[in-house]
Design an enzyme around this catalytic site. Structure first.
Site, mmCIF file in Angstrom:
data_model
loop_
_atom_site.group_PDB
_atom_site.id
_atom_site.type_symbol
_atom_site.label_atom_id
_atom_site.label_comp_id
_atom_site.label_asym_id
_atom_site.label_seq_id
_atom_site.Cartn_x
_atom_site.Cartn_y
_atom_site.Cartn_z
ATOM 1 N N GLY A 189 51.557 0.351 -60.822
ATOM 2 C CA GLY A 189 51.482 -0.677 -61.846
ATOM 3 C C GLY A 189 51.810 -0.196 -63.251
ATOM 4 O O GLY A 189 52.490 0.826 -63.424
ATOM 5 N N ASP A 190 51.301 -0.902 -64.241
ATOM 6 C CA ASP A 190 51.637 -0.591 -65.636
ATOM 7 C C ASP A 190 51.245 0.849 -66.007
ATOM 8 O O ASP A 190 52.034 1.581 -66.624
ATOM 9 C CB ASP A 190 50.984 -1.594 -66.588
ATOM 10 C CG ASP A 190 49.477 -1.719 -66.384
ATOM 11 O OD1 ASP A 190 48.978 -1.351 -65.304
ATOM 12 O OD2 ASP A 190 48.795 -2.171 -67.321
ATOM 13 N N GLY A 191 50.039 1.276 -65.589
ATOM 14 C CA GLY A 191 49.599 2.642 -65.877
ATOM 15 C C GLY A 191 50.525 3.656 -65.225
ATOM 16 O O GLY A 191 50.957 4.637 -65.857
ATOM 17 N N THR A 218 52.163 -4.536 -58.692
ATOM 18 C CA THR A 218 50.949 -5.121 -59.236
ATOM 19 C C THR A 218 50.667 -6.411 -58.517
ATOM 20 O O THR A 218 51.504 -7.315 -58.489
ATOM 21 C CB THR A 218 51.053 -5.436 -60.743
ATOM 22 O OG1 THR A 218 50.059 -6.401 -61.057
ATOM 23 C CG2 THR A 218 52.391 -5.995 -61.148
ATOM 24 N N ASP A 220 48.584 -8.480 -59.428
ATOM 25 C CA ASP A 220 48.266 -9.496 -60.440
ATOM 26 C C ASP A 220 49.510 -10.206 -60.993
ATOM 27 O O ASP A 220 49.384 -11.151 -61.746
ATOM 28 C CB ASP A 220 47.527 -8.852 -61.628
ATOM 29 C CG ASP A 220 46.202 -8.241 -61.230
ATOM 30 O OD1 ASP A 220 45.762 -8.488 -60.091
ATOM 31 O OD2 ASP A 220 45.609 -7.515 -62.043
ATOM 32 N N GLU A 298 33.117 -21.624 -75.823
ATOM 33 C CA GLU A 298 32.414 -20.426 -76.267
ATOM 34 C C GLU A 298 33.248 -19.168 -76.117
ATOM 35 O O GLU A 298 32.863 -18.102 -76.545
ATOM 36 C CB GLU A 298 31.140 -20.251 -75.425
ATOM 37 C CG GLU A 298 30.073 -21.269 -75.706
ATOM 38 C CD GLU A 298 28.959 -21.173 -74.682
ATOM 39 O OE1 GLU A 298 29.256 -21.232 -73.480
ATOM 40 O OE2 GLU A 298 27.817 -21.013 -75.087
#
Ligand SMILES: Nc1ncnc2c1ncn2[C@@H]1O[C@H](COP(=O)(O)OP(=O)(O)OP(=O)(O)O)[C@@H](O)[C@H]1O
Ligand SMILES: O=P(O)(O)OC[C@H]1O[C@](O)(CO)[C@@H](O)[C@@H]1O
Ligand SMILES: [Mg+2]
Length: 454
Positions: A189-191, A218, A220, A298
């Site tokens: 992934g990105d890392g 990834t 995601d 919130e």
């Protein structure tokens, strides 16, 4: 090469605002490298293909929706086999490493790198690195042959093992240099891609003839520029089983409620697509869309959690923040709400299929996609490109500089049409503040056209 403050930026400008964001080549720092005829030319399977080789000047446009007088914009070098290669088949000593979390299709990519190198380029020396980056300097390697990897695409996970943390650039490059490895295939992934970028930089600094190719992974779907990440479709499909179960449970009792938690650290693509595919979901919450349970907004789910639970500022071995269990928390809040405030009997079933949707083998279309990714990476490395990652951009595979896939994360845009489709399908509140809605309305149409989804 343009000095843009980024040592890996290689830009070329053309007419009408055309920009090529090119990837490095071994000849950038080792001039006069000999070239060889691509062995694919005599390969019985491929030799009959008309125009099999990619034209050296072919590039892929990042921008697909354009206006008559608009600039042509960013382009990437098209992936695929070149007529000339920079490695002799018997000279190649390749290695493969998988890092980060699991994803359906990892084994398919491994298989296709081994088989692609062997069958397309006659390369027989391929090493597997055991257990992620740290395996380069702390574990024995695994010898990979087409026979060894033959059935692995039918299994989930990665036969090489994976890990977080343990990226020691000098030790990794020492290991590459000492073993005589000259093609490094890095899946993660990105890392992982950030790690691959610094490995490439160190290899270049040492002047080694070693091609570094990244294959973005990834579940995601949070890697930018590329159309979609492998394993994503499989994960969305598997998520349907959890949603169906929650739906059946909820429908079968009076006041039944089903809660399903899906993966997506900072990007809600799995939840969004699983919801749209299922049509049984009444409310989909994603990290990009701050929501509220009662009263006015919130903040995002994790903010709400931090307020109610003791803060857990913990990180994993790679430095990623460990997030709290929003599914369990929201289940408790719903139960409390009906018990204390409404005095209503409900039956709530919480299903957490998080690891089930990523520990499975890839489905058919992801398997084909993984094959193309592996082949694109092999063709690029054999052609002498290095310091690149591969992936489809508007349907065409391209070689993309590392920094383009690591500089930001791909996120669901809640003011785009896809999220609107979801809101319309679930009929849930948009949770958007009037400020966000007004800002989205004021956006000029051209920007929507160029950046938005279908
Ligand atoms: N900035 C960085 N520089 C060098 N190495 C890095 C960097 N970030 C992460 N790494 C290394 O990359 C590997 C994988 O990183 P990480 O655990 O973040 O997973 P990832 O590749 O982002 O995959 P995913 O998040 O999709 O599971 C780890 O071994 C980590 O040490
Ligand atoms: O529990 P692990 O293996 O650290 O994975 C956590 C995260 O890593 C990912 O697989 C990739 O970012 C996420 O989907 C997941 O939330
Ligand atoms: Mg990551």
């Amino acid at each position: 090469m343009v000095d843009s403050g980024d040592s890996q930026m290689k830009l070329a400008n053309g007419d009408s605002g055309y920009v090529l964001e090119d990837v490095p080549h071994l000849t950038d720092y080792i001039p006069d490298l000999p070239t060889y005829t691509n062995p694919l030319q005599d390969n019985p399977s491929y030799s009959a293909v008309k125009q099999y080789f990619v034209n050296m000047d072919d590039t892929v446009s990042q921008k697909i929706v354009v206006h008559k007088n608009g600039p042509r914009g960013t382009h990437f070098r098209r992936a695929g086999p070149r007529q000339k290669v920079y490695f002799k088949s018997d000279e190649v000593y390749a290695c493969i490493v998988t890092c980060g979390g699991l994803c359906p299709g990892l084994n398919t990519v491994i298989r296709e790198i081994v088989c692609g190198l062997y069958h397309m380029y006659g390369v027989s020396k391929v090493l597997g690195i055991d257990g992620g980056y740290r395996g380069f300097y702390s574990k024995n390697t695994i010898s990979m042959t087409p026979k060894f990897v033959n059935d692995i695409h039918k299994r989930g996970g990665t036969i090489l093992g994976t890990s977080r943390g343990g990226h020691d650039t000098s030790k990794i490059v020492d290991s590459i240099q000492d073993r005589g490895i000259n093609q490094v295939y890095i899946i993660g992934g990105d890392g992982t891609q950030k790690g691959a970028a610094v490995i490439y930089e160190e290899i270049q600094r040492r002047g080694l003839k070693v091609a570094v190719a990244g294959i973005p992974k990834t579940i995601d779907n949070d890697i930018p520029v590329i159309d979609k990440s492998f394993g994503f479709d499989t994960a969305v499909e598997e998520a349907q089983r959890a949603i169906n179960a929650a739906h059946v449970e909820a429908e079968s009792t009076e006041n039944g409620i089903g809660v399903v938690k899906l993966m997506g650290r900072y990007s809600g693509f799995i939840a969004m697509y699983a919801t749209l595919a299922s049509r049984d979901v009444d409310c989909c919450l994603i990290p990009e869309s701050p929501f509220y349970l009662e009263g006015k907004a919130e903040g995002a789910g994790q903010d709400l959690l931090s307020k109610s639970l003791q803060s857990m500022d913990q990180q994993d071995a790679s430095g990623n923040k460990l997030l709290q269990d929003v599914g369990l928390w929201i289940s408790h809040r719903i139960k409390d709400h009906f018990a204390k405030e409404n005095k209503m009997n409900i039956t709530l079933k919480y299903i957490d299929p998080t690891y089930m949707i990523r520990a499975i083998p890839a489905n058919a279309s992801d398997n084909v996609y993984c094959t193309l990714l592996a082949h694109s990476a092999i063709h690029g490395a054999m052609a002498g490109y290095t310091g690149f990652t591969v992936g489809p951009v508007n349907g065409r595979h391209a070689y993309i500089p590392f920094n383009r896939v690591t500089e930001k994360q791909n996120k669901v845009v809640i003011t785009d049409r896809m999220w609107a489709r979801l809101l319309s399908s679930t009929d849930q509140p948009s949770f958007m503040s009037p400020k966000v809605v007004n800002k989205a309305k004021k956006r000029e149409e051209p920007a929507t056209l160029l950046n938005g989804n279908i």
